[in-house]
Design an enzyme around this catalytic site. Structure first.
Site, PDB file in Angstrom:
ATOM      1  N   ASP A  23      78.123  75.560  87.343  1.00  0.00           N
ATOM      2  CA  ASP A  23      78.447  74.164  87.124  1.00  0.00           C
ATOM      3  C   ASP A  23      79.707  74.126  86.257  1.00  0.00           C
ATOM      4  O   ASP A  23      80.155  75.151  85.723  1.00  0.00           O
ATOM      5  CB  ASP A  23      77.282  73.397  86.487  1.00  0.00           C
ATOM      6  CG  ASP A  23      77.415  71.895  86.744  1.00  0.00           C
ATOM      7  OD1 ASP A  23      78.510  71.452  87.156  1.00  0.00           O
ATOM      8  OD2 ASP A  23      76.441  71.156  86.530  1.00  0.00           O
TER       9      ASP A  23
HETATM   10  C1  BGC Z   1      78.060  68.222  87.426  1.00  0.00           C
HETATM   11  C2  BGC Z   1      77.835  68.749  88.823  1.00  0.00           C
HETATM   12  C3  BGC Z   1      79.067  68.552  89.678  1.00  0.00           C
HETATM   13  C4  BGC Z   1      80.237  69.222  88.992  1.00  0.00           C
HETATM   14  C5  BGC Z   1      81.523  69.167  89.788  1.00  0.00           C
HETATM   15  C6  BGC Z   1      79.361  68.698  86.827  1.00  0.00           C
HETATM   16  O1  BGC Z   1      79.660  67.996  85.678  1.00  0.00           O
HETATM   17  O2  BGC Z   1      76.985  68.624  86.608  1.00  0.00           O
HETATM   18  O3  BGC Z   1      76.717  68.122  89.388  1.00  0.00           O
HETATM   19  O4  BGC Z   1      78.852  69.063  90.944  1.00  0.00           O
HETATM   20  O5  BGC Z   1      80.443  68.590  87.739  1.00  0.00           O
HETATM   21  O6  BGC Z   1      82.074  67.913  89.823  1.00  0.00           O
END
Ligand code: BGC
Length: 743
Positions: free
Chosen positions: A268
């Site tokens: 993540d």
């Molecule tokens: C979120 C994810 C997301 C990623 C990319 C993160 O802050 O937890 O769910 O896919 O950002 O945008």
């Protein structure tokens, strides 16, 4: 490309070129023409000057087709090996056409329709040059304080599993090896157990027994892997004190070995670097070592892999084989997407088919099926030719798409007012906002320029807003109040301790209720709110969640009876915040509350509140009147290789055709570990004509009766099971007992 060619390609790369494949940056690292690279973003994440941006493997969250085309073209011109960039973004519940938020979608219990909506999202995004989406999000959640409830499938493992499979298959195609045209590679997230954040506070740690992890949380991720999902995203949280992103047990043993996942493991956002904040890595280099040791392939949006992997390999802290394994997975994904043959997939076709009207029809159907009718004293469906006062900050508000509709266009969104004008005659309708939707935006935590764009805080006079609404309401036969939470009050980092609706809106409702007119509430929200104090003020209440592009029409159709409500909750509604977590599959206690005296002391209960939720899992009303009649089983015993058939008869005693979601739960009466009081194992959505009866047949297999013990081992034990069938987790009028005898 054949695998042999991929291996040759890999072998031709230098170590730094290999590492680049594991680095994911956002589009702003490259300027429009890519003749000069932008230095700001690189400095911000501390990317070493010697890092060659033309080695980068993937880019996140660039949404515009022309920009993607330009980035890819310039990149291919400048990079040595011409390995195409891979573009990834968050297409969570729609691209142009926005569907209801996932928690709402699961309330439809219509997994084919969910799959169809995911396929539409993939198609629309494909033509904008998207290749990978960070979806499905399948984090099981029992705590509505957590803001990410809105993007999750809810509290139940079976629902999570069905949702997970449907979305992966919709996005990628069924059991896809190659990702065909109009499809995207899917990325299941956030692995694992992110939704169990302690206190419902986002990013907080997670603690749980192995049996709970395997029985409740793991199945939805597993379902995605079984459906051949191409990527898995690690979660931000710790699981039993070890951060998921650096968790070897989780990523190697469980994911790679037990679930047999062969695809790409991506972090993540900045999660490798966060291993330092967790106190789990001593430095960025240490974080890089831990993550690659845990077989994390792509580093999203940090400089950790880019800056440190090469030295760690030179010093033999990490091996080149470990690096090669990760890079090969990334190259294989690019190959499965067909990027080597066509790096501009989805972009070259000038005549992009626009089937948007069809897509919007599906969005309407899914929205109608997702809405949950929580209360109706008979006022709904509304009679025509009556004067309706539509009141409330959501009455004519298009900002109802939820936090993850990153490409959603409010101007293509049907508001409730527009929907009602289409369904009821305009002349019978008045509208007044009545109260501000949100007053304090500071705690939302966005920098003021983001907030300014997303949260409008117009100059308003609260008294005047209220007066105008009361005036309209006095002149009407019915009052419809559309209220709820602002979209930024849920979603990532949108945790809350007070789940009541804002004071200004509650005041509005109280004042309107004093007019003693039939009043219908429509709630827009990304989570189950605490509505205990409001419910008695309404004659009927519809939970609209954030219903997507067609939401206003869907609600109007339900209010008018053009559509018969059929949504059923996939998350229990708490009576108050002190009950949280409250969910249906309670573990039994040694001191259960007594059915004949709930107030007896020394039982597992609260002295100030009921144990039960305000609305249980599975609950939702209809304009039809369904009755459950008989249940029978094909055998008294569960057999290894035979399906057990459970037949039930349900009638519709009303004059209106309707859909009922029939739910089958089991209870393992005695086992080697204490098992939940009820577990959902199957569901069927059926349409029943007026005054007729239908038979529903459930087919259960042996695995439906096994469970994971506290070592994470699947066991099937001799013993008796109760099978319950009914309309929600608390109302299961039909039941029978069967047994399993191990051979
Ligand atoms: C979120 C994810 C997301 C990623 C990319 C993160 O802050 O937890 O769910 O896919 O950002 O945008």
């Amino acid at each position: 490309m054949e695998r042999k060619e991929l291996l040759e390609l890999l072998n031709g790369l230098s170590t730094s070129e290999k590492i680049g494949q594991l680095v994911q940056l956002s589009g702003d690292f490259f300027d429009e023409s890519m003749d000069v690279t932008e230095t700001g973003p690189s400095e911000k994440i501390g990317l070493a000057e010697e890092y060659n941006l033309y080695n980068t493997g993937s880019i996140l969250n660039v949404l515009q087709a022309d920009k993607i085309y330009q980035l890819q073209k310039n990149y291919l011109e400048k990079s040595r090996h011409k390995i195409p960039l891979m573009f990834m973004s968050d297409i969570i519940y729609g691209f142009n056409t926005i569907f209801p938020i996932p928690i709402a979608q699961t309330c439809s219990w219509d997994f084919e329709l969910i799959e169809q909506s995911a396929a539409i999202s993939a198609e629309e995004a494909y033509y904008a040059g998207q290749q990978v989406t960070f979806s499905p999000m399948v984090d099981l959640v029992k705590d509505p304080r957590w803001g990410r409830v809105m993007e999750s499938p809810g509290e139940d493992p079976y629902i999570g599993t069905m949702f997970s499979k449907s979305v992966v298959e919709g996005l990628q195609g069924k059991q896809a090896n190659k990702i065909e045209e109009k499809k995207l590679a899917a990325c299941v997230k956030h692995y694992a157990a992110y939704g169990a954040a302690e206190s419902g506070r986002d990013y907080n740690g997670v603690d749980m027994s192995l049996s709970k992890f395997y029985n409740q949380y793991l199945p939805a991720y597993k379902a995605a892997v079984d459906a051949k999902v191409k990527l898995v995203m690690t979660a931000f949280n710790t699981l039993n004190d070890v951060p998921c992103t650096g968790n070897e047990w989780l990523n190697k043993q469980v994911l790679r070995e037990e679930l047999d996942f062969e695809g790409v493991l991506i972090t993540d956002y900045a999660a490798i670097e966060e291993l330092i904040a967790h106190g789990y890595a001593s430095s960025p280099s240490d974080a890089a070592r831990i993550a690659l040791d845990a077989e994390v392939d792509i580093d999203m949006k940090t400089a950790v892999y880019a800056n440190h992997l090469e030295k760690l390999i030179e010093e033999n802290v990490l091996s080149i084989e470990q690096l090669d394994q990760a890079v090969l997975r990334v190259l294989e994904l690019k190959n499965d997407l067909g990027l080597f043959e066509n790096p501009y997939r989805g972009l070259v076709d000038e005549s992009v088919p626009t089937a948007e009207d069809d897509h919007r029809e599906v969005a309407l159907e899914l929205a109608e099926k997702s809405l949950v009718l929580l209360k109706n004293n008979g006022i709904l469906p509304l009679k025509k030719d009556k004067k309706i006062a539509l009141v409330g900050p959501y009455g004519d508000n298009a900002n109802t798409l939820g936090m993850w509709a990153i490409n959603g266009d409010p101007s293509r969104t049907i508001t409730l007012k527009t929907g009602m004008e289409q369904v009821f005659s305009e002349s019978y309708l008045s509208f007044a906002e009545g109260a501000p939707l949100i007053e304090n935006i500071e705690r939302l935590g966005f920098s003021s320029n983001i907030t300014a764009g997303k949260v409008k805080l117009p100059e308003y006079d609260k008294g005047a807003l209220l007066e105008a609404a009361l005036k309209n309401a006095r002149e009407a036969d019915y009052i419809v109040v559309a209220f709820g939470e602002h979209v930024l009050e849920s979603g990532e980092a949108g945790s809350k301790t007070d789940l009541r609706i804002s004071e200004a809106q509650s005041d509005l409702i109280t004042q309107l209720a004093e007019l003693n007119k039939p009043m219908i509430g429509v709630i827009y929200s990304g989570r189950p709110n605490n509505i205990t104090h409001l419910i008695d003020k309404f004659d009927a209440l519809v939970y609209a969640w954030y219903p997507g592009s067609m939401g206003g029409l869907a609600v109007a159709n339900i209010l008018s009876g053009r559509s018969n409500p059929s949504g059923k909750l996939t998350m229990s509604f708490p009576r108050n915040e002190g009950q949280i977590p409250v969910y249906y599959y309670n573990y039994r206690t040694g001191r259960p509350i007594k059915s004949d005296n709930e107030n007896s002391r020394f039982t597992s209960r609260y002295i100030d509140e009921s144990n039960y939720p305000l609305f249980p899992f599975g609950y939702g009303l209809s304009y039809s009147d369904f009755r459950y009649h008989t249940i029978s089983a094909s055998s008294k015993e569960i057999k290894e290789k035979e399906k057990l058939e459970i037949r039930v008869k349900i009638s519709n005693e009303s004059n209106v055709q309707g859909d009922e979601v029939v739910q089958l739960y089991i209870q393992d009466k005695v086992a080697s570990i204490s098992r939940p009081s009820k577990e959902l194992k199957a569901s069927k959505r059926i349409t029943i004509a007026p005054h007729s009866t239908e038979e529903v047949i459930f087919k259960l297999c042996i695995d439906d009766f096994s469970f994971f013990d506290n070592k994470g081992t699947s066991v099937l034990e001799t013993g008796e099971f109760i099978i319950f069938v009914g309309s929600n987790a608390e109302e299961t009028p039909l039941s029978l007992e069967i047994s399993y005898i191990a051979s």
